[in-house]
Design a protein around this motif. Structure first.
Motif, PDB file in Angstrom:
ATOM      1  N   LEU A  59     -39.253  36.168 -27.825  1.00 46.23           N
ATOM      2  CA  LEU A  59     -38.272  35.298 -28.377  1.00 46.23           C
ATOM      3  C   LEU A  59     -38.857  34.787 -29.822  1.00 46.23           C
ATOM      4  O   LEU A  59     -37.970  34.505 -30.779  1.00 46.23           O
ATOM      5  CB  LEU A  59     -38.093  34.083 -27.392  1.00 46.23           C
ATOM      6  N   LYS A  60     -40.039  34.901 -29.966  1.00 45.32           N
ATOM      7  CA  LYS A  60     -40.503  34.495 -31.212  1.00 45.32           C
ATOM      8  C   LYS A  60     -40.448  35.630 -32.159  1.00 45.32           C
ATOM      9  O   LYS A  60     -40.447  35.066 -33.657  1.00 45.32           O
ATOM     10  CB  LYS A  60     -42.139  34.059 -31.041  1.00 45.32           C
ATOM     11  N   LYS A  61     -40.112  36.579 -31.997  1.00 49.11           N
ATOM     12  CA  LYS A  61     -39.515  37.741 -32.897  1.00 49.11           C
ATOM     13  C   LYS A  61     -38.070  37.793 -33.322  1.00 49.11           C
ATOM     14  O   LYS A  61     -37.720  38.531 -34.188  1.00 49.11           O
ATOM     15  CB  LYS A  61     -40.113  39.244 -32.369  1.00 49.11           C
ATOM     16  N   MET A  62     -37.395  37.085 -32.583  1.00 50.00           N
ATOM     17  CA  MET A  62     -35.804  37.191 -32.700  1.00 50.00           C
ATOM     18  C   MET A  62     -35.306  35.655 -33.544  1.00 50.00           C
ATOM     19  O   MET A  62     -35.799  34.692 -33.415  1.00 50.00           O
ATOM     20  CB  MET A  62     -35.109  37.085 -31.489  1.00 50.00           C
ATOM     21  N   PRO A  63     -34.369  36.062 -34.428  1.00 48.04           N
ATOM     22  CA  PRO A  63     -33.798  35.068 -35.311  1.00 48.04           C
ATOM     23  C   PRO A  63     -33.170  34.275 -34.365  1.00 48.04           C
ATOM     24  O   PRO A  63     -32.551  34.464 -33.247  1.00 48.04           O
ATOM     25  CB  PRO A  63     -32.909  35.861 -36.138  1.00 48.04           C
ATOM     26  N   ALA A  64     -32.967  32.854 -34.781  1.00 46.82           N
ATOM     27  CA  ALA A  64     -32.214  31.805 -34.201  1.00 46.82           C
ATOM     28  C   ALA A  64     -30.739  31.889 -34.418  1.00 46.82           C
ATOM     29  O   ALA A  64     -30.365  32.122 -35.619  1.00 46.82           O
ATOM     30  CB  ALA A  64     -32.877  30.559 -34.717  1.00 46.82           C
ATOM     31  N   PRO A  65     -29.951  31.564 -33.689  1.00 46.28           N
ATOM     32  CA  PRO A  65     -28.414  31.736 -33.779  1.00 46.28           C
ATOM     33  C   PRO A  65     -28.081  30.461 -34.747  1.00 46.28           C
ATOM     34  O   PRO A  65     -28.752  29.618 -34.895  1.00 46.28           O
ATOM     35  CB  PRO A  65     -27.829  31.288 -32.576  1.00 46.28           C
ATOM     36  N   GLU A  66     -27.045  30.851 -35.746  1.00 47.10           N
ATOM     37  CA  GLU A  66     -26.731  30.028 -36.949  1.00 47.10           C
ATOM     38  C   GLU A  66     -26.155  28.639 -36.093  1.00 47.10           C
ATOM     39  O   GLU A  66     -26.605  27.664 -36.734  1.00 47.10           O
ATOM     40  CB  GLU A  66     -25.675  30.575 -37.534  1.00 47.10           C
ATOM     41  N   VAL A  67     -25.440  28.493 -35.121  1.00 44.68           N
ATOM     42  CA  VAL A  67     -24.964  27.412 -34.485  1.00 44.68           C
ATOM     43  C   VAL A  67     -26.070  26.441 -34.305  1.00 44.68           C
ATOM     44  O   VAL A  67     -26.091  25.318 -34.277  1.00 44.68           O
ATOM     45  CB  VAL A  67     -24.071  27.492 -33.479  1.00 44.68           C
ATOM     46  N   ALA A  68     -27.436  27.036 -33.565  1.00 45.10           N
ATOM     47  CA  ALA A  68     -28.495  26.156 -33.312  1.00 45.10           C
ATOM     48  C   ALA A  68     -29.009  25.586 -34.488  1.00 45.10           C
ATOM     49  O   ALA A  68     -29.376  24.528 -34.385  1.00 45.10           O
ATOM     50  CB  ALA A  68     -29.394  27.151 -32.453  1.00 45.10           C
ATOM     51  N   VAL A  69     -29.352  26.450 -35.624  1.00 41.90           N
ATOM     52  CA  VAL A  69     -29.707  25.955 -36.740  1.00 41.90           C
ATOM     53  C   VAL A  69     -29.091  24.788 -37.304  1.00 41.90           C
ATOM     54  O   VAL A  69     -29.583  23.433 -37.708  1.00 41.90           O
ATOM     55  CB  VAL A  69     -29.985  26.913 -37.831  1.00 41.90           C
ATOM     56  N   LYS A  70     -27.642  24.837 -37.228  1.00 40.42           N
ATOM     57  CA  LYS A  70     -27.105  23.744 -37.828  1.00 40.42           C
ATOM     58  C   LYS A  70     -26.858  22.477 -37.014  1.00 40.42           C
ATOM     59  O   LYS A  70     -27.141  21.226 -37.482  1.00 40.42           O
ATOM     60  CB  LYS A  70     -25.451  24.349 -37.812  1.00 40.42           C
ATOM     61  N   TYR A  71     -26.750  22.830 -35.812  1.00 43.56           N
ATOM     62  CA  TYR A  71     -26.971  21.548 -34.737  1.00 43.56           C
ATOM     63  C   TYR A  71     -28.183  20.729 -34.853  1.00 43.56           C
ATOM     64  O   TYR A  71     -28.433  19.527 -34.728  1.00 43.56           O
ATOM     65  CB  TYR A  71     -26.686  21.958 -33.299  1.00 43.56           C
ATOM     66  N   TYR A  72     -29.372  21.507 -34.621  1.00 45.01           N
ATOM     67  CA  TYR A  72     -30.479  20.618 -34.568  1.00 45.01           C
ATOM     68  C   TYR A  72     -31.091  20.403 -36.172  1.00 45.01           C
ATOM     69  O   TYR A  72     -32.126  19.489 -35.940  1.00 45.01           O
ATOM     70  CB  TYR A  72     -31.588  21.737 -33.818  1.00 45.01           C
ATOM     71  N   THR A  73     -30.775  21.054 -36.992  1.00 39.52           N
ATOM     72  CA  THR A  73     -31.523  20.395 -38.327  1.00 39.52           C
ATOM     73  C   THR A  73     -30.638  20.151 -39.411  1.00 39.52           C
ATOM     74  O   THR A  73     -31.064  19.675 -40.514  1.00 39.52           O
ATOM     75  CB  THR A  73     -32.089  21.860 -38.867  1.00 39.52           C
ATOM     76  N   GLU A  74     -29.301  20.261 -39.520  1.00 41.07           N
ATOM     77  CA  GLU A  74     -28.126  19.824 -40.378  1.00 41.07           C
ATOM     78  C   GLU A  74     -27.349  18.943 -40.147  1.00 41.07           C
ATOM     79  O   GLU A  74     -27.069  18.697 -38.744  1.00 41.07           O
ATOM     80  CB  GLU A  74     -27.470  21.156 -41.048  1.00 41.07           C
ATOM     81  N   GLY A  75     -26.836  18.200 -41.316  1.00 40.85           N
ATOM     82  CA  GLY A  75     -25.790  17.147 -40.980  1.00 40.85           C
ATOM     83  C   GLY A  75     -26.306  16.033 -40.307  1.00 40.85           C
ATOM     84  O   GLY A  75     -27.236  15.529 -40.244  1.00 40.85           O
ATOM     85  N   ASP A  76     -25.070  15.044 -39.779  1.00 44.55           N
ATOM     86  CA  ASP A  76     -25.443  13.744 -39.242  1.00 44.55           C
ATOM     87  C   ASP A  76     -26.101  14.124 -37.712  1.00 44.55           C
ATOM     88  O   ASP A  76     -25.404  14.568 -37.014  1.00 44.55           O
ATOM     89  CB  ASP A  76     -24.448  13.132 -39.326  1.00 44.55           C
ATOM     90  N   LEU A  77     -27.238  13.574 -37.537  1.00 41.22           N
ATOM     91  CA  LEU A  77     -27.910  13.755 -36.216  1.00 41.22           C
ATOM     92  C   LEU A  77     -27.662  12.521 -35.304  1.00 41.22           C
ATOM     93  O   LEU A  77     -28.417  12.295 -34.302  1.00 41.22           O
ATOM     94  CB  LEU A  77     -29.276  14.196 -36.435  1.00 41.22           C
ATOM     95  N   TYR A  78     -26.727  11.720 -35.554  1.00 43.70           N
ATOM     96  CA  TYR A  78     -26.622  10.584 -34.731  1.00 43.70           C
ATOM     97  C   TYR A  78     -26.205  10.728 -33.127  1.00 43.70           C
ATOM     98  O   TYR A  78     -26.934  10.246 -32.697  1.00 43.70           O
ATOM     99  CB  TYR A  78     -25.243   9.731 -35.351  1.00 43.70           C
ATOM    100  N   LEU A  79     -25.348  11.844 -33.246  1.00 42.51           N
ATOM    101  CA  LEU A  79     -25.103  12.003 -31.957  1.00 42.51           C
ATOM    102  C   LEU A  79     -26.415  12.667 -30.839  1.00 42.51           C
ATOM    103  O   LEU A  79     -26.575  12.549 -29.848  1.00 42.51           O
ATOM    104  CB  LEU A  79     -24.078  12.864 -31.508  1.00 42.51           C
TER     105      LEU A  79
END
Length: 360
Positions: free
Chosen positions: A240-260
């Motif tokens: 798993l450490k050799k595979m890229p992260a899905p784009e939806v995961a990057v956006k959810y966990y690191t971008e935008g408003d993290l209030y929810l």
């Protein structure tokens, strides 16, 4: 002469009395028109007493919140315990709790055996089915709570906020599994969707009859999800450490408003967890940790009235004294709601929904 003496004494008494009244008037504390609008006595005004009590309660809650910032780093999914109680439950209640938990464990184990048989070598498809099922209880909880609100039986916004945030988190787990190809087979979609429909109506009925049982059942599901992801990470971590992260995961966990994202983690202070997503291993690590947070929240919910939004008490709320919530209308299960709606006068139910602010 006696008359003159008497007149002089009366003048002296009147002068002293006037002086005392003047001093009392000058030293009187100015009254806030918002607090003493209908009463000259601060101790006899219920609004002031309510604000004082809420101020003290908020201070205590703030101290407790600071102690809860450091949460445990590991979670034991196999532990099945009764909900924490403020007082020792009666013999009948203890028996009811054991029966509810036994039924829940039996149902959960039955579903797990089916999933083990169908998906023993298809991890992403199993995760897709699991995430489709795992988000259903939060829809069911909100449906029942909205029904209670419609009848005026229930007023607890924190429950709706937290459960929606939980469903939002599970939805992104589902999007991640779909991006990884977990929903590519028609059979997997068919099975997951039909189990979800059945699970929804079952949870609605269970939650209406016994919220404690419904929350424990959801805890069992989240416990299995945690154990499943934990086992997968330990077995496939290097790959798993050799595979890229899905784009939806990057956006959810690191971008935008993290209030929810903060909202569903009721055992943590807001902003205390900010994931770092660099590869697929980080994604599954955070999905696993999310399931642990869900499980803690479901355990807390098994004590009636114990759930509180982590955003309910921001820092500035403890510094200004602009207002306070009155006790909210509340009930536990549809039987209790109907009973309270019959026995409680309508005026009390209406009063319990009012928000007191600084305008009096």
């Amino acid at each position: 002469m006696a008359a003159a003496s008497l007149s002089s004494s009366s003048s002296a008494v009147f002068t002293i009395s006037s002086s005392l009244k003047t001093r009392r008037h000058l030293t009187k504390t100015p009254q806030n028109p918002f607090l003493f609008k209908h009463s000259s006595s601060p101790t006899s005004h219920p609004f002031l007493l309510s604000r004082k009590l809420c101020r003290v309660q908020a201070t205590i809650l703030r101290e407790d919140e600071e102690k809860k910032v450091a949460v445990e780093e590991s979670f034991q999914p196999k532990t099945v315990q009764g909900p924490p109680r403020s007082s020792s439950p009666s013999g009948l209640e203890t028996w009811a709790i054991k029966l509810e938990q036994s039924v829940n464990v039996f149902l959960t184990d039955s579903v797990i055996k089916i999933l083990d048989t169908l998906y023993h070598d298809r991890d992403y498809a199993r995760f897709f089915v699991l995430e489709t099922i795992a988000r259903v209880p939060y829809f069911a909880f909100m449906s029942v709570l909205h029904m209670y609100e419609s009848f005026g039986w229930w007023r607890r916004a924190d429950y709706l906020k937290v459960h929606f945030a939980e469903s939002w988190n599970e939805m992104h787990h589902l999007l991640i599994m779909e991006e990884l190809g977990g929903n590519s087979w028609w059979f997997d979609r068919f099975l997951a969707q039909h189990i979800a429909i059945f699970y929804y109506f079952m949870t609605v009925l269970m939650y209406a009859l016994s919220p404690r049982m419904a929350y424990h059942f959801s805890e069992c599901v989240e416990s299995h999800a945690f154990a499943t992801y934990d086992k997968f990470i330990k077995a496939r971590g290097d790959d798993l450490k050799k595979m890229p992260a899905p784009e939806v995961a990057v956006k959810y966990y690191t971008e935008g408003d993290l209030y929810l994202f903060d909202e569903f983690q009721t055992s943590r202070a807001p902003h205390s967890r900010r994931p770092k997503i660099e590869n697929l291993y980080d994604v599954f690590l955070n999905v696993r940790d999310d399931e642990a947070e869900h499980c803690k929240t479901m355990k807390a919910c098994q004590t009636h009235g114990n759930l509180r939004s982590p955003h309910s008490y921001p820092e500035d709320a403890f510094e200004d004294d602009t207002g306070c919530d009155l006790p909210q209308a509340d009930c536990e299960g549809i039987v209790d709601c109907i009973k309270k709606s019959v026995t409680s006068p309508p005026s009390n139910q209406k009063q319990n929904t009012v928000y007191i602010s600084g305008d009096g």
